[in-house]
Write an enzyme that holds these catalytic residues in place. Structure first.
Site, PDB file in Angstrom:
ATOM      1  N   ASP A  22       0.851  -1.201   0.000  1.00 13.02           N
ATOM      2  CA  ASP A  22       0.000   0.000   0.000  1.00 13.02           C
ATOM      3  C   ASP A  22       0.881   1.244   0.000  1.00 13.02           C
ATOM      4  OD1 ASP A  22      -1.866   1.975   0.465  1.00 13.02           O
ATOM      5  OD2 ASP A  22      -2.181   1.447   2.575  1.00 13.02           O
ATOM      6  N   ASP A  30      -1.964  -1.346  -3.732  1.00 12.21           N
ATOM      7  CA  ASP A  30      -2.278  -0.639  -4.981  1.00 12.21           C
ATOM      8  C   ASP A  30      -1.227  -0.929  -6.048  1.00 12.21           C
ATOM      9  OD1 ASP A  30      -0.157   1.204  -4.213  1.00 12.21           O
ATOM     10  OD2 ASP A  30      -1.609   2.016  -2.779  1.00 12.21           O
ATOM     11  N   ASP A  99      -6.335 -11.237 -14.945  1.00 12.44           N
ATOM     12  CA  ASP A  99      -7.292 -12.259 -14.564  1.00 12.44           C
ATOM     13  C   ASP A  99      -8.605 -11.975 -15.305  1.00 12.44           C
ATOM     14  OD1 ASP A  99      -8.692 -14.202 -13.001  1.00 12.44           O
ATOM     15  OD2 ASP A  99      -7.376 -13.771 -11.304  1.00 12.44           O
ATOM     16  N   ASP A 201     -10.656 -17.289 -15.014  1.00 13.57           N
ATOM     17  CA  ASP A 201     -11.341 -17.725 -13.800  1.00 13.57           C
ATOM     18  C   ASP A 201     -12.477 -18.715 -14.085  1.00 13.57           C
ATOM     19  OD1 ASP A 201     -11.755 -17.049 -10.852  1.00 13.57           O
ATOM     20  OD2 ASP A 201     -13.759 -16.642 -11.610  1.00 13.57           O
ATOM     21  N   GLU A 258      -8.410 -21.674 -14.859  1.00 14.17           N
ATOM     22  CA  GLU A 258      -8.793 -22.368 -13.625  1.00 14.17           C
ATOM     23  C   GLU A 258      -9.883 -23.359 -13.987  1.00 14.17           C
ATOM     24  OE1 GLU A 258     -10.301 -21.237  -9.156  1.00 14.17           O
ATOM     25  OE2 GLU A 258     -11.374 -20.461 -10.875  1.00 14.17           O
ATOM     26  N   HIS A 331      -4.668 -17.575  -3.868  1.00 11.90           N
ATOM     27  CA  HIS A 331      -5.451 -16.740  -2.954  1.00 11.90           C
ATOM     28  C   HIS A 331      -6.695 -17.447  -2.418  1.00 11.90           C
ATOM     29  CE1 HIS A 331      -7.238 -16.600  -6.856  1.00 11.90           C
ATOM     30  NE2 HIS A 331      -8.345 -16.089  -6.342  1.00 11.90           N
ATOM     31  N   ASP A 332      -6.962 -18.675  -2.874  1.00 10.70           N
ATOM     32  CA  ASP A 332      -8.135 -19.431  -2.402  1.00 10.70           C
ATOM     33  C   ASP A 332      -7.740 -20.585  -1.482  1.00 10.70           C
ATOM     34  OD1 ASP A 332      -9.829 -17.921  -4.038  1.00 10.70           O
ATOM     35  OD2 ASP A 332      -9.609 -19.308  -5.723  1.00 10.70           O
TER      36      ASP A 332
END
Ligand code: NOJ
Length: 553
Positions: A22, A30, A99, A201, A258, A331-332
């Site tokens: 950040d 960001d 993505d 995705d 994915e 991230h999952d």
């Protein structure tokens, strides 16, 4: 080797922008934060950065609910920042990978806003609308992946719309050629900006069956997971091949889709020369504890032999078709030190052991932010601390299935996606150097020892282990394109495999147990031990969590 593409010879790093760096004190990462870390990424030998979605979004699912496919969420920065990132990254030898979330949009997307207004507007069939059953209940008993019915009622149309994920993520109607054209145009917009590829995705869900029927319930409330009813529906490949022709063909980029629900046997239709994509993220090695679908409270114990079989099957399948994206985190998923060493043990040894496997298998290694530091799971005391929409859904499902609140929370500790989403740990200072403000999700409590700055100064850190292994891999043809053979497949404690090219062989052996075992007699005489996650070698044995790599010519 000469025929290999750039993305087959490098490492990909996944940035979860919200948690990376950040620069404004907002508590949210960001684009300029990523710009400031390009030297760091270069030091890891990274050739591409996959950015999880940075588009305008109400953030119900942290950006996987997109309200505009061709601009940036102001929380992340401006289009100029993004263009600068694409350009600057290139000068560090890094391509930016976007993505594409094309199974669904946000309910705030203007397309959906229009679609739900009436049954006869311009976009009325851009989403999937059905009438209620005669008693007013949803058209089918399908349960969305985050829990609850996969259908939500729209008053204006007096109809239900379908959503594989949250109700704020309505599924797009791929049967409509105008929808497909709009999606292809958006991807081409990013290609013109110079991106190096796409991660696509939830692609297995884009094709729905011709008839929408109730399925056999798999939960106490009479619902069935939508995954079992719509994943990989016949006819999907036609859409995917069109997608390839209209967007990917003719560009020096890579695509990785994915694809939960595509088995190694089906791979040839999906990847490679005749397939739609270059690589597929399939999850057979990640979902071992959920053989019947991903309901967290219905976990099963898994065995190392099952993990090895899943990895070996994928290695063999991708030796024939396509190319393997090697990954143990994203991230999952929970952090790999916890996921693959559920019995505990030493975090640093575990992180190095997983890196040894990641960086010596055949394929393109994907490193998820913080994995290179050995970041681990969190275990917060209350559900109030958890942000992840899926954790809340799974917690409710566990209670509904009759588990106590304590048990339900323990599933969240083990599987929550927030485990991977805590802020990146840069320094030992306040908020791990991630932000000067209040981080959107709490920082992991171990940041004083597990952070990039401290680890950078320690030659034996996880970070420097990644750097060394990555540099070594890049220069080693046997690892980049040699064959793969699994050794000792029946062992429940050891994962051993060799890679071979011409007369050179590389052997990787990892002891996944916490106790010492005899070193098996599989290493040829004269082999040189080139890496070990213990400082000193101990002849004839492998200590708990020990990982070793040998080379023989
Ligand atoms: C898969 C993504 O990785 C996940 O984070 C997201 O929630 C779902 N797809 C829905 O887009």
């Amino acid at each position: 080797m000469e025929n290999m593409k750039w993305w087959q010879k490098t490492l990909v790093y996944q940035v979860y922008p919200k948690s990376f760096a950040d620069t404004t004190g907002s508590g949210t990462g960001d684009i300029r934060g990523i710009l400031g870390k390009l030297d760091y990424l270069e030091s890891l030998g990274i050739g591409a950065v996959w950015l999880t979605p940075v588009y305008p979004s109400p953030m119900v699912d942290n950006g996987y609910d997109i309200a505009d496919y061709c601009s940036l969420d102001p929380a992340y920065g401006t289009m100029e920042d993004m263009e600068e990132l694409i350009h600057e990254a290139k000068s560090h030898g890094i391509r930016i990978v976007m993505d594409l979330v094309y199974n669904h949009s946000s309910d705030q997307h203007p397309w959906f806003q229009e679609s739900c207004r009436s049954r006869d507007n311009e976009k009325s069939d851009w989403y999937i609308w059905r009438d209620a059953k005669p008693d007013g209940t949803p058209p089918t008993n399908w349960r969305g992946i985050f829990g609850g019915s996969a259908w939500t009622w729209c008053k204006a149309r007096r109809q239900y719309y379908l959503h594989t994920f949250a109700s704020q993520q309505p599924d797009l109607n791929w049967e409509n050629p105008k929808v497909r054209r709009a999606l292809y145009n958006a991807a081409n917009f990013w290609l013109e900006k110079g991106v190096g590829g796409f991660r696509i995705d939830a692609i297995t869900y884009i094709k729905k069956p011709t008839e929408f029927l109730d399925g056999k319930p798999d939960a106490a409330d009479g619902t069935v997971s939508i995954h079992d009813m719509t994943a990989n529906t016949e006819g999907i490949l036609e859409f995917l091949h069109e997608f390839r022709r209209e967007v990917f063909d003719g560009h020096d980029i890579f695509t990785v889709a994915e694809a939960n629900g595509v088995s190694p046997e089906e791979l040839k239709d999906w990847v490679g020369e005749d397939g739609a994509f270059d690589m597929l993220f399939e999850f057979s090695h990640m979902n071992l504890q959920f053989p019947e679908g991903e309901i967290w409270c219905k976990e099963h114990p898994w065995k190392l032999t099952a993990l090895k079989k899943a990895l070996s099957d994928s290695q063999r399948a991708t030796a024939q078709n396509g190319w393997y994206p090697i990954f143990f985190e994203n991230h999952d998923q929970p952090r790999c030190v916890n996921q693959f060493f559920p019995q505990g043990g030493d975090r640093v040894l575990a992180a190095k052991a997983m890196a040894a496997v990641l960086l010596t298998l055949r394929g393109t290694p994907f490193v998820y932010e913080g994995q290179e530091l050995g970041m681990s799971n969190v275990a917060w005391e209350s559900m109030d601390c958890y942000d992840d929409i899926s954790s809340h859904g799974q917690y409710a499902l566990a209670l509904q299935e009759g588990f106590s609140a304590e048990d339900a929370l323990s599933f969240v500790h083990t599987y929550s996606r927030d485990n991977a989403r805590t802020p990146m740990q840069w320094t030992a200072e306040k908020n791990a150097g991630f932000t000067t403000g209040t981080p959107w999700l709490p920082v992991h409590g171990d940041f004083a020892i597990c952070n990039a700055e401290t680890e950078g100064e320690d030659p034996d850190s996880v970070l420097n282990w990644y750097r060394k292994l990555s540099a070594w891999r890049q220069g080693k043809e046997t690892l980049l394109c040699g064959s793969y053979e699994e050794l000792l497949p029946e062992r429940e404690d050891l994962y051993a495999f060799s890679r071979r090219l011409g007369t050179e062989e590389v052997y990787t052996i990892v002891n996944f147990s916490l106790h010492e075992v005899e070193l098996p007699d599989i290493i040829p005489r004269g082999a040189k031990r080139v890496f070990g996650n213990y400082a000193e070698e101990k002849a004839g044995v492998l200590r708990g969590q020990e990982a070793v790599i040998y080379v023989v010519r």
